[in-house]
Every structure is written in C-alpha cells, then in structure tokens.
Design a protein around this motif. Structure first.
Motif, short mmCIF file in Angstrom:
data_model
loop_
_atom_site.label_atom_id
_atom_site.label_comp_id
_atom_site.label_asym_id
_atom_site.label_seq_id
_atom_site.Cartn_x
_atom_site.Cartn_y
_atom_site.Cartn_z
N LEU A 73 0.83 -1.27 0.11
CA LEU A 73 0.04 0.27 0.09
C LEU A 73 0.91 1.28 0.03
CD1 LEU A 73 -2.66 1.58 0.21
CD2 LEU A 73 -2.72 1.21 2.66
N ALA A 74 1.84 1.21 0.83
CA ALA A 74 2.76 2.26 0.83
C ALA A 74 3.45 2.74 -0.56
CB ALA A 74 3.73 2.27 1.99
N ARG A 75 3.96 1.71 -1.40
CA ARG A 75 4.38 1.91 -2.51
C ARG A 75 3.53 2.35 -3.63
NH1 ARG A 75 9.43 -0.42 -4.37
NH2 ARG A 75 9.97 0.46 -6.40
N ASP A 76 2.40 2.00 -3.44
CA ASP A 76 1.06 2.32 -4.18
C ASP A 76 0.79 3.67 -4.01
OD1 ASP A 76 -0.99 1.88 -6.43
OD2 ASP A 76 -2.37 2.42 -4.48
N LEU A 77 0.89 4.30 -2.64
CA LEU A 77 0.58 5.71 -2.57
C LEU A 77 1.80 6.38 -2.97
CD1 LEU A 77 -0.80 5.44 1.14
CD2 LEU A 77 -2.15 5.79 -0.88
N ILE A 78 3.16 5.94 -2.96
CA ILE A 78 4.19 6.85 -3.42
C ILE A 78 4.02 7.00 -4.95
CG2 ILE A 78 6.81 6.56 -3.63
CD1 ILE A 78 6.91 5.44 -0.85
N GLU A 79 3.96 5.98 -5.66
CA GLU A 79 3.77 5.90 -7.09
C GLU A 79 2.56 6.60 -7.47
OE1 GLU A 79 4.24 2.04 -8.33
OE2 GLU A 79 6.54 1.66 -7.77
N HIS A 80 1.57 6.47 -7.01
CA HIS A 80 0.34 7.08 -7.68
C HIS A 80 -0.40 8.32 -6.73
CE1 HIS A 80 0.64 2.85 -9.24
NE2 HIS A 80 0.37 3.29 -10.42
N GLY A 81 0.21 8.51 -5.65
CA GLY A 81 -0.38 9.54 -4.74
C GLY A 81 -1.61 9.17 -4.00
N GLY A 82 -2.49 10.26 -3.38
CA GLY A 82 -3.47 10.18 -2.70
C GLY A 82 -4.58 10.66 -3.60
N ASP A 83 -5.44 11.37 -2.82
CA ASP A 83 -6.80 12.04 -3.30
C ASP A 83 -7.39 11.04 -4.15
OD1 ASP A 83 -8.66 14.05 -3.48
OD2 ASP A 83 -7.33 15.11 -5.15
N ARG A 84 -7.68 9.89 -3.88
CA ARG A 84 -8.61 9.01 -4.45
C ARG A 84 -9.19 8.02 -3.65
NH1 ARG A 84 -4.48 4.39 -5.99
NH2 ARG A 84 -2.50 5.26 -4.83
N VAL A 85 -9.88 7.15 -4.05
CA VAL A 85 -10.53 6.20 -3.39
C VAL A 85 -10.17 4.96 -3.65
CG1 VAL A 85 -12.84 4.88 -2.80
CG2 VAL A 85 -12.82 7.36 -3.44
N LEU A 86 -9.55 4.14 -2.40
CA LEU A 86 -8.91 2.77 -2.28
C LEU A 86 -9.93 1.74 -1.81
CD1 LEU A 86 -5.36 3.67 -1.10
CD2 LEU A 86 -6.19 3.55 -3.46
N GLU A 87 -9.74 0.63 -2.55
CA GLU A 87 -10.67 -0.64 -2.02
C GLU A 87 -9.55 -1.27 -1.04
OE1 GLU A 87 -12.48 -4.07 -4.23
OE2 GLU A 87 -13.88 -2.66 -4.16
N LEU A 88 -9.78 -1.43 -0.11
CA LEU A 88 -8.80 -2.10 1.16
C LEU A 88 -9.62 -3.12 1.82
CD1 LEU A 88 -6.81 1.15 2.36
CD2 LEU A 88 -6.29 -0.49 0.43
N SER A 89 -8.72 -4.26 2.04
CA SER A 89 -9.35 -5.16 2.82
C SER A 89 -8.82 -4.80 4.51
CB SER A 89 -8.59 -6.72 2.64
OG SER A 89 -7.26 -6.71 2.66
N VAL A 90 -9.93 -5.08 5.17
CA VAL A 90 -10.01 -4.60 6.66
C VAL A 90 -10.09 -5.83 7.55
CG1 VAL A 90 -10.59 -3.20 8.68
CG2 VAL A 90 -10.81 -2.26 6.31
N ARG A 91 -8.72 -6.28 8.23
CA ARG A 91 -8.81 -7.51 8.89
C ARG A 91 -8.62 -7.02 10.44
NH1 ARG A 91 -3.75 -10.85 7.04
NH2 ARG A 91 -2.65 -8.71 7.33
N ARG A 92 -9.62 -7.54 11.32
CA ARG A 92 -9.68 -7.41 12.63
C ARG A 92 -9.85 -8.76 13.48
NH1 ARG A 92 -14.41 -5.24 10.82
NH2 ARG A 92 -16.13 -5.84 11.69
N ARG A 93 -9.44 -8.71 14.62
CA ARG A 93 -9.96 -9.67 15.52
C ARG A 93 -11.10 -9.13 16.52
NH1 ARG A 93 -7.56 -14.33 17.45
NH2 ARG A 93 -5.82 -14.06 16.15
N VAL A 94 -12.26 -10.08 16.35
CA VAL A 94 -13.34 -9.78 17.21
C VAL A 94 -13.78 -10.83 18.24
CG1 VAL A 94 -14.36 -8.08 15.51
CG2 VAL A 94 -14.91 -10.56 15.69
N ARG A 95 -14.34 -10.33 19.43
CA ARG A 95 -14.66 -11.71 20.42
C ARG A 95 -15.78 -12.58 19.98
NH1 ARG A 95 -16.16 -8.44 25.68
NH2 ARG A 95 -16.05 -10.82 26.38
N LEU A 96 -15.87 -13.66 20.29
CA LEU A 96 -16.83 -14.72 19.97
C LEU A 96 -18.26 -14.19 20.68
CD1 LEU A 96 -15.01 -17.96 19.56
CD2 LEU A 96 -15.48 -16.41 17.80
N GLU A 97 -19.32 -14.34 19.95
CA GLU A 97 -20.60 -14.07 20.76
C GLU A 97 -21.45 -15.14 20.34
OE1 GLU A 97 -21.70 -10.30 19.66
OE2 GLU A 97 -20.12 -9.29 20.95
N GLY A 98 -22.62 -15.46 21.12
CA GLY A 98 -23.84 -16.42 20.89
C GLY A 98 -23.32 -17.67 20.51
N ALA A 99 -23.91 -18.38 19.29
CA ALA A 99 -23.63 -19.69 19.23
C ALA A 99 -22.04 -20.27 18.99
CB ALA A 99 -24.28 -20.12 17.90
#
Length: 730
Positions: free
Chosen positions: A364-390
C-alpha cells in the motif's frame, strides 16, 4: 592458491526481493542474511530448505525483517542448526522487530508461520560480535575469517569482510550509508579498499535523493502546517531501526521553544516501543561520535526522550487529546498500527500521512508513493473480534471436551478393577501428586481385600499474595480495562479477569476470531513521501566504487534499470567483471578460470603412502580425472566444475615409479645445529657449511637445490641421512 567462490541467489537478485544468498568458499557455505518481506513468499522458503542442511554459518547485516525475517522459520521449522553471527544491536533490536511483527499479524489473523518461541530459539543461537572483531572459522572453513564493519544504515548495521584462503577478500555490503547522521556514523570506506569481490546492494543505483537539509525542511514544514491546522500527522516507520533517527530528530525539535511544538503531542506507537527506547539508551557506544562525546562529557543520554510518549495500542493514541504526531510501525502499511491509523485518519483532509521508505512493490505504501493520494482505495480490513452467541457456546463446548479428554488420558493408566477403585477415587479427591498410604490388608478369602487409603503429601496451603512489605496484592487493580469499539473489534486485549477463587497462574485467553471485510477508503489526507531510509543513492554508490576500486562487482537487489546503471558506472571506473544475476542463479566468481575441485575416493586414499611434513602429511598421487556424474538431487549450477577421481583406478596407479620429490625449505643454520647434535664439527665457510674438518661441504645451488660434497666415509653417510631427514620425500 586461490579459492573456489560461488554465490547462489535464493532471493534478492534481479528485483527488490529480500536479500538471502548462499556464499560458497571451497567447502564452506555462508548464508548471507535471511530476509522475508510482508508477502511471506513460500517459494523462497522451498529454495532455502534445499540448502539449509549444508549451511555452516549465517551472517546477519541488519536487524529489520528485510534481512532476518525468515530466520525464526528457518530455525524453528526447517531445522537450521549452525552458528549465527551478528552485532549486539542486531541481536537486541532484531528481537524487537520480530516480536512486533508477530504481534501485529496475530492481532488481525491466525498467524502460524512462526511463534515467539521460534524467535527466541533463533536469537539464542546468535554469537554477538563487536565492530572490527575478527573470527576464524573452523573445520571446513579453516583459513576463512569474518570481520564486521560499520554500515551506517541502522544501529549495529554491518558490512561483512570475509577473508578467504589465497588472499581472496570478499566484502558483503547489501545496505550501507557512508554519510554521517544524527545518531550514526557513516560506513568506513577506507577499510574496504581493493576487495577482490564486492557484493553490493545496488537497488538505488538509478535513484538520486534530495539533500538531507531539504528533506528535513520538507518534513518539518508538513508537521507544523498540519498541527497548526488542527490535524494529525502519521509518520510510517519501522520498529527499531530508522525510527531511532526520526525519534531523536523530532524530540530535539520539540525541545526547541521557538518551534512552538510543545503544545502538541509526540507519540511512538508499536507493540515494543518501551523496550526499543530502553535498548537504545544502553547502546550509545554503537552510535555517532557526537552522541558518544555528549554522553561521556555531560552524562546526558541522547535517548532520554522527554517529549516522546510511548504507546502500545491505538486506544492510547485516541485518548491523547488534540493534534498529534505519531511514529507508528510498519512502513509498508500492510499490517500494524500504522495501517490502523491510516484507515482512521486518511479520510480527513486536515491530516497528513508521511511515508519514509520505498517498500516492496505491491504494498500500500509503494502504491501511494507512485500514484499519490486524493482517490478512493478498496482495501481489505482485517480485525480480531470476540466470539458471541452460538460461536461462543461452541468454543466453550470444545474447550470442555478437550479438558475431559485430557483427564481421561491421564487416568487411562489406572485399572478399573476393585483393587484400583480406591486409587482412582483418591486421585480425583487429592490430586495425582499425592502419595497415598495403604492400611493393613485383610487375609485373602473368597472376597477381595478392601484397601484403605489416605493422602500424606502434599500439604496444600492457602497462599497469601503480598509484596515484600506485606501489602496485599489484588491483581484486578493492575489490569487494563477491556476496550471494544462499536464494531466489536478488540483494540486492546487484556488478560481475562480473575475468578472469584484463587486466581490461576495462566490467564485464560479471550475467545475471539479474525474477520476480513472490504472497505472503500477515501484518501483525502495529504500523502507525502520523505525518503529517510539511510541508504546510499546512485551518486554515492559511484563515489564508493571510485574509492574502493574493487576488482569484481556483483550487483544485488537491482532491477533491470539499476543493473544497467551499475554496469555503466563500473565501466567508467575500469571494472571489467560485473555480475548481475537473477533469483535462483549461481555465479561462479572464482578468480582463476580453469580450476577444479577434486574429490578423492576412499579406495584411492587407502593405497597412498603418507609422509610427515611438520604438522601435515603428504602423498604422491598419479591418477586420471573424470567428470563427476551429476545426481538428480544436485541443484543446477551447484558444483558444475567439480571433478572426482575415477573409481576404476589400478593399485599401481598410486604407487607407480616416479622421481622423488623433496618437500621442505631447508635452512643451513638448522642443519648445522642438527649436525652438532651428532657430535660432528660444522662451520660456515664462503657460504657453504663445512663438516668433519672440511672433508664434507653442504651448499645451496642457484636453482634452490641443496648439494652434499665430500669424501666417502662413515661421516658422509651420517650427514647424508641427516640431510634427508630434513625433507618429506614422496
């Protein structure tokens, strides 16, 4: 006599992949670095696995994952078992890099490539060296010497000088900087003069960077403008390398009252930020002369950073009020706290994102260096959440099954007959470590004896948790509150709360899982690239080549454009031999052209007649050489010039008649002392050694041979036998 020198490029050749090479000097093999980037390429690991059992030593040049990221996997999973050499800062800071990398991935995924135990096992094998400390290799590496020299790129960074037999001097310099910085001295180029082979990191050969003053002004202007505009600045940096230069520079700026920055917060965010600063305080002797003199004179530690706040979670950053500057890991924005803050701050135009390194292509950093910002990026967001319910119920059910199965396995050794029912009962009541005592048994009859048991040991005591002064310790007073955002993401995972009864020694892990979503992120913040890598650029590399004058150059981590620029520079300096291999290729850098490595069979060695010559033994061999038949397991390019003696040699081949060869460099003064020990007189006359009252003379001829002249007598044969004893005759 020259040595056979070959370099097999596992990675880091022909592109910007992590450096990892196998350097072969005769029979001894070095592994030069063991890097791994954010892609965790397993193809490279498969190539490393084929060589791991033949590696005799590992040399590490820097502490970042780009140079040692795959070392825990190689030690823990591949079984790498050989000495590893590095400087003390690489040992300390390398652990911090790998701890931070592991924790960053575990926070967002089920990371299982290596564990923290693998990291500790790998670094326990490191032999810590100082700069200019020479180490001689043993065994197959007899005659090979390694010496670490300052590289200037990172704290403890190393340029390795490898002295091979035959006056071969090899210099391995993947990343270095000959210019002085605030906290580091530059590379000592004068100690790299005229190497026979220079393994050069040539990634920046076609790159020209701005002057340091202009880069610093660019960074300072961005920080001041953003903070005064009410925004926040995210500086993407590494864990324990280049971040030290940035932290020292910004802390000095905050100390300046005229800058007006005291009203704003300066934060260092990583999983190991506290340890990194503490280690930096204890390694001043590895830093620049200016910092060393300041510490020795005023006893002021340059890394007692008064304005730098240390943070270990995003929640601590969020709790810090007002505009702020955050130094966060990692620079590639693929994982870590820097990515978390980027996702939060990028949509706001008042913020600024500062990229300090040109990371690997595809990040992602290399892409921002080569193409700059001021645009919309489609990024995968990974996170850890606690288990609930079943899901939580299923997890708890599985945990109960595991506990029950473990109890059944532990009690499987106890029989189920009536003789052992009491033992099973006592095991359940008192614990498996108790020692039961049996009572008196009844006489045997038609009924089995009823054994009585009671437990003797151990005696369970109620433990009172208190400090040295008697203060009762309540663990709940020292535990962090659990922070869960609106989306259910665990920002700061604390240990589980203690049970009402006596708390367990091992805290239970909060049941959680990793989820991945795709989000469109509008990059409205200002994206700025300020090059702070601390590497030589194309202009500096040209000066280094002109000053060191290597006889041969091998370009590493160089893309096609950089390879072309390197060849052009070498031609300008009169360097004829320039190697630019690709990944998987083997370069034969042997000085002599027609030289082969000969393997002697056991059958031939058993036929030889050995003669002692000092500490060595010599034998005469007359044999026919035949090319070695390549096996299927032999890698392409490995030992392709190797030869071995044919197995069909006759017995007379090794001991066939031949002219005797006298091996030694005789000194007439030593021969005179040996003659005197026989009781014979010996004096030097006109350059000759006369014995036995002038009846015998021993002189050295112009061609280097030794001649014995005189009257045939009993003394003549004694002196001749003594003369022959000074040589090894084969």
């Amino acid at each position: 006599m020259t040595s056979i020198i070959k370099l097999h490029c596992l990675s880091g050749a022909g592109d910007e992949s992590p450096p990892c090479y196998v350097l072969q000097i005769d029979e001894f093999k070095f592994l030069l670095d063991c890097g791994w980037d954010e892609k965790f390429d397993m193809n490279f690991i498969g190539e490393l696995k084929r060589h791991v059992n033949s590696i005799d030593a590992v040399l590490l040049s820097h502490s970042d994952p780009l140079h040692l990221g795959a070392l825990p996997y190689a030690v823990g999973k591949l079984g790498l078992n050989c000495p590893i050499y590095a400087t003390l800062p690489i040992y300390k800071m390398g652990q911090m890099f790998m701890y931070d990398l592991y924790q960053a991935h575990r926070n967002v995924s089920e990371f299982d490539l290596f564990t923290l135990d693998d990291v500790d096992a790998a670094f326990d094998r490191i032999t810590q060296l100082k700069y200019n400390q020479s180490i001689d290799m043993k065994g197959k590496g007899l005659g090979v010497r390694i010496t670490p020299l300052p590289a200037g790129h990172s704290l403890g960074g190393t340029v390795w000088r490898i002295a091979a037999p035959g006056e071969e001097d090899i210099v391995y310099a993947p990343d270095f900087n000959h210019k002085k910085e605030r906290h580091l001295n530059g590379c000592e180029i004068e100690k790299l003069m005229r190497p026979s082979l220079l393994l050069l990191g040539a990634m920046n050969t076609d790159y020209v960077q701005q002057r340091r003053r202009l880069r610093d002004e660019k960074l300072m202007t961005t920080i001041l403008t953003t903070l005064r505009g009410g925004g926040c600045v995210l500086v993407c940096t590494d864990t324990a390398g280049r971040v030290l230069e940035l932290a020292h520079m910004l802390d000095q700026l905050w100390r300046n009252k005229d800058s007006g920055l005291v009203a704003y917060s300066l934060l260092l965010l990583s999983n190991v930020s506290y340890n990194v600063v503490e280690f930096a305080k204890s390694q001043i002797e590895w830093m620049s002369d200016k910092l060393t003199r300041a510490f020795e004179g005023a006893r002021s530690n340059p890394f007692a950073l008064r304005h730098l706040q240390l943070c270990h979670s995003v929640a601590e950053v969020v709790r810090t009020p007002g505009p702020k500057v955050v130094l966060a890991s990692f620079p590639d924005l693929e994982v870590g706290f820097a990515r978390d803050l980027f996702l939060q701050w990028a949509p706001h135009p008042s913020n600024s994102i500062v990229l300090t390194a040109r990371t690997s292509p595809g990040t992602l950093a290399r892409d921002l260096i080569e193409h700059g910002g001021d645009r919309v990026l489609e990024l995968s967001v990974r996170r850890r959440v606690r288990l609930e319910g079943a899901e939580l119920e299923e997890y708890l059910h599985n945990q109960r099954l595991k506990i029950n199965n473990s109890i059944k396995e532990e009690t499987a050794g106890i029989s189920s007959d009536s003789d052992s029912e009491g033992e099973l009962e006592m095991w359940v009541v008192t614990g498996r470590h108790d020692i039961p005592v049996a009572g008196p048994a009844r006489a045997a009859g038609c009924f089995k004896a009823n054994k009585r048991h009671h437990a003797m040991y151990p005696c369970h005591e109620e433990r009172t948790r208190a400090d040295d002064y008697g203060e009762i310790i309540k663990p709940e007073d020292y535990r962090l509150a659990e922070i869960v955002d609106a989306e259910g993401e665990i920002r700061d995972v604390p240990p589980a709360p203690p049970p009402k009864q006596e708390p367990d020694e091992e805290m239970m892990e909060i049941p959680s899982k990793c989820v991945t979503t795709v989000r469109e992120v509008a990059v409205r913040a200002r994206v700025l690239h300020v090059e702070l890598e601390g590497r030589c650029d194309g202009e500096s590399l040209q000066r280094v080549l002109a000053h060191t004058k290597p006889r041969r150059v091998l370009g590493l981590r160089a893309a096609p454009r950089a390879q072309a620029a390197l060849r052009k520079q070498c031609e300008a300096e009169g360097i004829d031999k320039v190697y630019t291999p690709k990944c998987g290729e083997t370069v034969d850098a042997t000085t002599e052209s027609h030289i082969y490595q000969v393997k002697l069979t056991d059958g031939l060695l058993s036929q030889l007649s050995w003669r002692s010559a000092g500490d060595t033994e010599l034998a005469w061999v007359a044999a026919t050489l035949a090319p070695r038949a390549r096996s299927r397991e032999t890698a392409p390019g490995d030992d392709e010039n190797s030869m071995e003696v044919s197995m069909s040699l006759e017995a007379s081949s090794a001991g066939a008649p031949h002219a005797a060869a006298f091996v030694n460099s005789l000194r007439l003064s030593e021969l005179r002392a040996a003659v005197a020990r026989l009781g014979l007189t010996a004096e030097f006359t006109a350059g000759a050694l006369e014995c036995c009252n002038g009846t015998l003379a021993i002189r050295r001829l112009d061609n280097g041979r030794v001649a014995l002249e005189g009257v045939l007598s009993e003394e003549y044969y004694k002196v001749r036998e003594l003369l022959y004893d000074q040589f090894a005759i084969v």
